[in-house]
Every structure is written in C-alpha cells, then in structure tokens.
Write a protein that holds these residues in place. Sequence first.
Motif, PDB file in Angstrom:
ATOM      1  N   ILE A 375       0.836  -1.206   0.000  1.00 15.32           N
ATOM      2  CA  ILE A 375       0.000   0.000   0.000  1.00 15.32           C
ATOM      3  C   ILE A 375       0.866   1.250   0.000  1.00 15.32           C
ATOM      4  O   ILE A 375       0.583   2.229  -0.721  1.00 15.32           O
ATOM      5  N   ALA A 376       1.934   1.240   0.811  1.00 13.87           N
ATOM      6  CA  ALA A 376       2.824   2.404   0.864  1.00 13.87           C
ATOM      7  C   ALA A 376       3.481   2.643  -0.493  1.00 13.87           C
ATOM      8  O   ALA A 376       3.601   3.797  -0.949  1.00 13.87           O
ATOM      9  N   ALA A 378       2.314   1.726  -3.427  1.00  7.35           N
ATOM     10  CA  ALA A 378       1.284   2.166  -4.371  1.00  7.35           C
ATOM     11  C   ALA A 378       1.016   3.661  -4.212  1.00  7.35           C
ATOM     12  O   ALA A 378       0.877   4.393  -5.210  1.00  7.35           O
ATOM     13  N   TYR A 379       0.947   4.122  -2.970  1.00  2.41           N
ATOM     14  CA  TYR A 379       0.751   5.562  -2.740  1.00  2.41           C
ATOM     15  C   TYR A 379       1.943   6.360  -3.268  1.00  2.41           C
ATOM     16  O   TYR A 379       1.776   7.428  -3.872  1.00  2.41           O
ATOM     17  N   TRP A 380       3.124   5.830  -3.065  1.00  2.00           N
ATOM     18  CA  TRP A 380       4.347   6.506  -3.534  1.00  2.00           C
ATOM     19  C   TRP A 380       4.360   6.599  -5.064  1.00  2.00           C
ATOM     20  O   TRP A 380       4.702   7.632  -5.641  1.00  2.00           O
ATOM     21  N   ASN A 382       1.771   6.526  -7.141  1.00  2.00           N
ATOM     22  CA  ASN A 382       0.703   7.377  -7.666  1.00  2.00           C
ATOM     23  C   ASN A 382       0.940   8.861  -7.380  1.00  2.00           C
ATOM     24  O   ASN A 382       0.549   9.716  -8.178  1.00  2.00           O
ATOM     25  N   THR A 383       1.552   9.182  -6.244  1.00  2.00           N
ATOM     26  CA  THR A 383       1.761  10.590  -5.886  1.00  2.00           C
ATOM     27  C   THR A 383       3.106  11.125  -6.340  1.00  2.00           C
ATOM     28  O   THR A 383       3.294  12.347  -6.377  1.00  2.00           O
ATOM     29  N   TRP A 385       5.833  11.176  -4.711  1.00  2.00           N
ATOM     30  CA  TRP A 385       6.351  11.947  -3.576  1.00  2.00           C
ATOM     31  C   TRP A 385       7.867  11.796  -3.539  1.00  2.00           C
ATOM     32  O   TRP A 385       8.396  10.687  -3.512  1.00  2.00           O
ATOM     33  N   GLY A 388       8.998   9.813  -0.580  1.00  2.00           N
ATOM     34  CA  GLY A 388       8.257   8.584  -0.339  1.00  2.00           C
ATOM     35  C   GLY A 388       9.139   7.434   0.121  1.00  2.00           C
ATOM     36  O   GLY A 388       8.719   6.589   0.911  1.00  2.00           O
ATOM     37  N   LEU A 505       1.618   4.754   9.314  1.00  2.00           N
ATOM     38  CA  LEU A 505       1.034   3.726   8.456  1.00  2.00           C
ATOM     39  C   LEU A 505       1.237   2.339   9.059  1.00  2.00           C
ATOM     40  O   LEU A 505       0.331   1.495   9.024  1.00  2.00           O
TER      41      LEU A 505
END
Length: 687
Positions: A375-376, A378-380, A382-383, A385, A388, A505
């Motif tokens: 999940i971490a 995937a967020y990284w 998509n964003t 960051w 990240g 998280l």
Amino acid sequence: MNLSWLQWNKTLWGRATASQWRYALRNSIAMCLALWLAFVLELDEPYWAFTSAAVVSFPTVGGVISKSIGRIIGSVIGACAAVLIAGHCLNDPWLFSLAIASWLGFCTYIANQNQNNVAYAFALSGYTAAIIAFSTVNVTDTGQIFDIAQARVCEVIIGILCGGFMMMLLPSTSDGDALLTSLRRMHNQLLEHAKLLWLEDNNSQIRYSHQNLISQILTMNLLRIQAFWSHYRLRKQNNLLNYLLHQQLGMTSVISSIRRMMLNWPDSPKNLNEVLQQLLHELSSPDTNKYRLAKILVQIKPHNSADFRHQAFWTRLHDFCWLYLRTEHWLQRVENANVAEVLLLVAPKASKLTRHTDSYEAAWSGLRTFVCILIACAYWINTQWNSGGAGVTLAAIGCVLYSSTASPINSITLLIKSLLVLFIACYMIRFGLMVQFDDLWAFYILLFPILITMQMMKLQDKTRAALWGQLIVFSGSFLEMTNPPVYDYSAFINDGLAKIAGVMLAGVAFQLLRPSSDKRKSRRIIQALRRDFIDQLSRRPQLSHLQFESLIYHRISQLNQSNDQISRDWLLRWGVVLLNCSHVVWQLRKWETRSDPLSAVKNTCIHCLKGIMTERGVSHPVLDASLRELQRISEALAQHHNESAKELAGLIWRLYCSLSQLQLSISTEEKLAEQKTDLSDPSGKPA
C-alpha cells in the motif's frame, strides 16, 4: 530560592556511577569514531555508521558480539537481496513493489519463527534491503546499485567495529558473572518458591510466583547465549550451564508436583509442615549434605508400606532434595572452577531448551508487512512523492521490528513520539548550530556532550529508557551528517514528515490487521500443549521428557506480559497439569521391560490418559471414569504383597493428583455448545 539542585552530586552527571560513566563514554566515543572513519573513507552517507554504532551499544561483551554477528549477517543478506530486487525489477515500479514487499513479508515471517540472533539477523536483512532498495529508485545505472549496497554494508561494519573496539578499551561487567549470579539467585529463589507452594495458601501469589520463576529461568538462557560469545571458559562450560537450566526447570516441576500431592492427601502427618520448614532451612545452607538431609527426612518416613500416598510423597520429596543438592554441587564447581579445571567439568548430557513457535502468528505478521509495504509503495507511485522512500523505509522498519513484540501499538506510539522530538530538536540543531561549523571536530564539541547526556538519561530515567534509546539510534538519520553537508529546509521537513507518516502507516496496519488477542493465543497454545501431550503418550514420542518440559514452560511464558489474567491462569494450569502427567508417564515407561501383570496395569493407566485428552479438550465423562479407575487400581495395588506393586500404586496416585485438576476445565461437549451458540442468530435458531 532553593538552588540545591545545582550541586554536582545532584545533577545528572554527578549521580552517575562509575559503570554508568563507562557505558556512556564507551558508546558516545564509538559513535563519534564511527562517524569520523566514515568521513575519512568518503562514504556517501556516514551517519549510517553513526547509527550502527548506537544499535550495538550493549552493556556486556557477549551482547555486543552476538548482536554484531547478527547485524553483519543480516546486513549482508539484506544488501544482496536489495541488489537482486533493484537490479531486476527497478524498471517496473509495480514489480519492484511486489518483490520488495514479498521479501519484507518473508523476513518478518522467519524472524517471528526464530529467536535471539537468528530472529535479529532476518529482521535486519528485511529492513536493510528496504533502506538500500528504496534509495535506488532514481538510479539510472544498475552499477550504482551495487555501489550503494556496498557503501551501506561498509558503514554498518564500521559502526560495529568501533563499538567492539571501545568495548575492548572500556570493558563492562562480565557476562559470565551476570549469568552465574543469576543462577545462584534463582537457586535460592527456588526454595522461597517451594516455601510458598508447600506452606502457604495464597493462590494468586502462587500463580504469579510460578509464572515469574519460569520467565526468569528462560531469560537466563539468553544470558547463557551471550556468555557463550564472551569468554573461552564459558564456551567450554556451555553444556554444563544448559544442564543447570534444565535442572532448575525440573525442580520447578517437582515443587508443583509435591503441592498437588499435598492437596490430595487426606491424612498427611501432623508434623509435615514443621519437617518441611526444617528441610527448606537446611537446603538453604551452603554446606549441607545428604546425611543432614536424611536425618530430617527420616522424621516423616512412612512405616506402613501399604500407605502408598505417604510412600509416594516421601519418595518425591526425597527426589527433590537430592536434585537440589546435585544442582548445588554443580553450581559450586562452576563458580569455583579455574581455567585448568574447566576442561574437567563434564556435565550430564542435556538437550537445548526447546522453544515454542506460533506459525499462525508468524504468517499473519508476514502478511501484515506485505500488505502495508504494498500500500505504501502504491501511494508513492501514484503521488510521485520525493520523500516517499523515507516514509516506506520507516513503515518497513516498524512492521518488521515490532511484529514480535508483546504490544506493538505501544511500541509504534513510542517511536512516533521519538520521531516528533527528533524532528523538532534536529531541525534546530541542524539549521541553527551545524551551519556554524566548518570542521567535524568543532561539531564534536557540541555533539559529544549531547550524546553523553542522552546516554545518562537512558541509564537513569528507567521509565523513559526506551524513548531515550530510540532518540539516540534515530538521531543520525535526522541530522544526516554528510560531506559536503546539505542544508535544504524543504527536503528536511519533507523527509521528516514522510518518516513520521511511514510509522503511522505501520501503526494503522497493526490496528487493522491486529495480532491475535491473548485469549486466542492461549487457545492455540493450549491446543498445541494437548497435541504434544498426546504425542508423549505414544510408544515413541518425538520429544524427550526434558525437551517436553522446556517446551511447556516456553509456551507458558508466551503470555507472561498479557493483561488477560484468565488466559494466563488457564495456560499455566494446563501446562502444569500436562507436565506433571508426563513425568509420571515417563516413570511408568521404566516398567516396559517387565513381563509380570504389573506391566499390564501400567499400560491400562496410560491408555486411560489417551481417552481423556484430545486436541479439542477434555472429555469429562471419560475423565471422571478414569479418576475412579485410577483410585481403585492404586488402592488395590496397595494391598498387593509385592513391594513393586505398592511403588506402582504411589505412581498411579500421583497421576490421579495431577489429573484431578482437569475437572475444573471446560469439557468438549460444552465447547461444541458454545460454538453452536456463536453460529446461531439472536432468536436461538441455527444460522
């Protein structure tokens, strides 16, 4: 105005003892030395050497050596895994995320399946791979991946070598002295425990004392492992030290067995308590011997051979005295042995202490780590960051490191507090003070006193020792001391927030995919206890009686820090009952070579146990019938003309005393009724 707090002897540094000063100086100098060497070798991130020296800052030589070995092996394995994963999967972010999450989940599973150095090495190999792999996401040349991994391993080794070097210059107390002192203290504490169980009747205090005693003996096994690495003499005595731990566990079992017999003995001698007091007082004397103990034991020696209860109790008490005396003899030889006598100490062979592994909980922890990292990532992705990688790295450290702790949420909360304090403090130090220094040695004028003070706080502020330890370990990653130095306000704030968010998280993952409750853990452990006990009843059990005993006690200690007192009490009760029964079974096996009718009686008794116990629980109708049958057999054998039959009657009565406690347990029929109730709707109709 009262200014007494300004007096030197009342300050943090004035209150410190010589050993505390030695510990603080040793670790602070090792951290500064590691940072300097990393700068000299022109490594790109020298602060990892600083952090590595802080991690291996154990108070004893054996602890430093054993943890350093685990850290080196784990770092090398993690670096190799990072090179393979990043080298083959970096071009595809989703494949890379899946691979690194799988590796971290696997390392979490293996770390939870093992203990001590093996667990530490696999946990470290997991988040070392995360540290290296996540720092290579922007690398375009695959050759740089190996350079980054090599630099991280070199920094770790430099920190370890500096910690070991300072341990040689400023050595701490000996691991062997700590182990022998603990063995002697436990040896004396066993008598206090016997006094509590035999002469007093405080059930709550008895349970607490029994659980505490088991936990302390198993903790000494960790001291034995550390002592193994610290001195040649202790390595030669390793088998003897392991034997002494088994002996102390055995005495704990005998003490419990004698209590069960006393509770089921209707016509005990009137002078029993008085004789027991004399016996315990005599055993506490360092110069006691068998003759003096025999003079006390003869006061309650049975004169009627048909009184099988009295005979069995006296035999068991006699065995305890001789067992305690034999352990005292070996303990004195270990304490007084010089270097020349070490090779002459040959103890009886004893297997290693068997440990309990909860495969279900280990697999659940591995799955939690896998999902959290995926999940971490995937967020990284998509964003996009920039920081990240720092957040995912801290999420990996939190998931892997705290998956095996008793209360992971409390550990995660403490880590978040530490990171918040470091974020604020290091911002002021880095952008308010570090920018003023052009030379590393000038910066040490500021850094060294701060490290000394933090080490002192860690030693003297016991309630916040874990907080100060985390502040010391993670301070390097926030200060980010590099050459040339980089002072980027936005990058510092971004990385700091990412690290805190990563740990949060991990906390959310522990809340959503929670570890099993203490009640569920106790049920699984009790079921495993029954399964192992059923194996003990087979003709060729997989575990010896010593291995089974240590396994039982290790499982009991799994809930030692639980707040669910009911689960702890039931686990202790089941463990003690099954252990006492297994001791009788092993003694009954000694009759296997006999061909007379007594051997058939022995087989009947063991067969009764097989009918009582299943993996689901206890069948109370079978238990009640078996107890009546055991009582009938023991009374019938007591009238037999053969002395061996009367001895067998005493053993069967001991088995009766142990099994009688199972009458308090929940039957299998009641459990099935509970399960049906859980599956029904509120109206009571089946779902």
